[in-house]
Design a protein around this motif. Structure first.
Motif, PDB file in Angstrom:
ATOM      1  N   GLU A   6       0.966  -1.361   0.042  1.00 56.07           N
ATOM      2  CA  GLU A   6       0.091  -0.051   0.059  1.00 56.07           C
ATOM      3  C   GLU A   6       0.820   1.319   0.065  1.00 56.07           C
ATOM      4  OE1 GLU A   6      -2.037  -3.041   2.971  1.00 56.07           O
ATOM      5  OE2 GLU A   6      -0.080  -2.141   2.526  1.00 56.07           O
ATOM      6  N   CYS A  22      -2.687   0.131  -3.955  1.00 55.92           N
ATOM      7  CA  CYS A  22      -2.359  -1.301  -3.521  1.00 55.92           C
ATOM      8  C   CYS A  22      -1.924  -1.899  -4.722  1.00 55.92           C
ATOM      9  CB  CYS A  22      -3.622  -2.105  -3.090  1.00 55.92           C
ATOM     10  SG  CYS A  22      -3.208  -3.854  -2.664  1.00 55.92           S
ATOM     11  N   TRP A  36     -10.223  -3.469   0.682  1.00 57.83           N
ATOM     12  CA  TRP A  36      -9.629  -2.547   1.798  1.00 57.83           C
ATOM     13  C   TRP A  36     -10.141  -2.475   2.971  1.00 57.83           C
ATOM     14  CZ3 TRP A  36      -5.316   0.649   0.643  1.00 57.83           C
ATOM     15  CH2 TRP A  36      -5.104   0.525  -0.565  1.00 57.83           C
ATOM     16  N   ARG A  38      -9.641  -0.893   7.141  1.00 57.87           N
ATOM     17  CA  ARG A  38      -9.057   0.029   8.076  1.00 57.87           C
ATOM     18  C   ARG A  38      -9.327  -0.287   9.601  1.00 57.87           C
ATOM     19  NH1 ARG A  38     -13.038   5.219   6.860  1.00 57.87           N
ATOM     20  NH2 ARG A  38     -15.040   4.314   8.112  1.00 57.87           N
ATOM     21  N   CYS A  50     -14.593  -3.283  -1.632  1.00 57.34           N
ATOM     22  CA  CYS A  50     -14.099  -4.688  -2.138  1.00 57.34           C
ATOM     23  C   CYS A  50     -14.473  -4.662  -3.509  1.00 57.34           C
ATOM     24  CB  CYS A  50     -14.866  -5.824  -1.485  1.00 57.34           C
ATOM     25  SG  CYS A  50     -14.223  -7.398  -2.183  1.00 57.34           S
ATOM     26  N   ILE A  70     -13.274   2.274  -5.351  1.00 56.44           N
ATOM     27  CA  ILE A  70     -12.679   1.371  -5.199  1.00 56.44           C
ATOM     28  C   ILE A  70     -12.282   1.119  -6.919  1.00 56.44           C
ATOM     29  CG2 ILE A  70     -14.063  -0.696  -4.957  1.00 56.44           C
ATOM     30  CD1 ILE A  70     -11.521  -2.110  -3.773  1.00 56.44           C
ATOM     31  N   LEU A  81      -8.138   3.203  -4.079  1.00 54.90           N
ATOM     32  CA  LEU A  81      -9.215   3.672  -3.183  1.00 54.90           C
ATOM     33  C   LEU A  81      -9.033   5.215  -3.190  1.00 54.90           C
ATOM     34  CD1 LEU A  81     -11.501   2.582  -1.553  1.00 54.90           C
ATOM     35  CD2 LEU A  81      -9.833   2.892   0.451  1.00 54.90           C
ATOM     36  N   TYR A  94      -4.942   1.920   7.014  1.00 51.96           N
ATOM     37  CA  TYR A  94      -5.594   1.178   6.027  1.00 51.96           C
ATOM     38  C   TYR A  94      -4.813   0.197   5.334  1.00 51.96           C
ATOM     39  CZ  TYR A  94      -9.393   4.818   5.918  1.00 51.96           C
ATOM     40  OH  TYR A  94     -10.243   5.673   6.078  1.00 51.96           O
ATOM     41  N   TYR A  95      -5.647  -1.045   5.086  1.00 50.27           N
ATOM     42  CA  TYR A  95      -4.865  -2.160   4.584  1.00 50.27           C
ATOM     43  C   TYR A  95      -5.676  -2.732   3.267  1.00 50.27           C
ATOM     44  CZ  TYR A  95      -2.876  -2.599   9.317  1.00 50.27           C
ATOM     45  OH  TYR A  95      -2.239  -2.117  10.512  1.00 50.27           O
ATOM     46  N   CYS A  96      -4.856  -3.061   2.391  1.00 52.46           N
ATOM     47  CA  CYS A  96      -5.489  -4.099   1.330  1.00 52.46           C
ATOM     48  C   CYS A  96      -5.144  -5.508   1.570  1.00 52.46           C
ATOM     49  CB  CYS A  96      -5.017  -3.609  -0.173  1.00 52.46           C
ATOM     50  SG  CYS A  96      -3.204  -3.625  -0.472  1.00 52.46           S
ATOM     51  N   TRP A 113      -2.024  -9.814   3.179  1.00 52.26           N
ATOM     52  CA  TRP A 113      -2.145  -8.451   3.603  1.00 52.26           C
ATOM     53  C   TRP A 113      -1.040  -7.489   3.225  1.00 52.26           C
ATOM     54  CZ3 TRP A 113      -6.902  -6.963   6.227  1.00 52.26           C
ATOM     55  CH2 TRP A 113      -7.565  -7.757   6.578  1.00 52.26           C
TER      56      TRP A 113
END
Length: 123
Positions: A6, A22, A36, A38, A50, A70, A81, A94-96, A113
């Protein structure tokens, strides 16, 4: 085998915008869903958006509908995003994440992740 990276987080004022990226490395068709998530301080992990190649569908959490978008660029191996009209409550890491299932926010479905990128919305 599969790696997600990310980028794009930072500090922004309320009402501002950020675009998170991402990068999908060594992507395979088995991992057709990217989402995504958070996680704010002291809070649980929340699904945000998503994107799935199955029907080219997208889903959004109610908290971000109308503000976040997205998109998926397979040619560039990148999932974006776009975050507009940001609010202080959007502050989070924030994570993808990738899964081999259709869109959902069931954490059990996500086994790959990214490292996370911090978004801070503050005046």
């Amino acid at each position: 085998q599969l790696q997600l990276v990310e980028s794009g987080g930072g500090l922004v004022q309320p009402g501002g915008s950020l675009r998170l990226s991402c990068a999908v490395l060594r992507f395979t068709s088995d991992y057709f869903t990217i989402a995504w998530f958070r996680q704010g301080p002291g809070k649980g992990r929340e699904g945000v958006a998503c994107s799935s190649t199955h029907g080219m569908s997208t889903t959004y959490a109610d908290s971000v509908k109308g503000r976040f978008t997205i998109s998926r660029d397979r040619t560039e191996d990148t999932v974006l995003l776009q975050m507009d009209s940001l609010k202080p409550e959007d502050t989070a890491a924030y994570y993808c994440a990738a899964s081999s299932t259709r869109c959902s926010y069931d954490l059990n479905n996500f086994h790959t992740w990214g490292q996370g990128t911090q978004v801070t919305v503050s005046s």
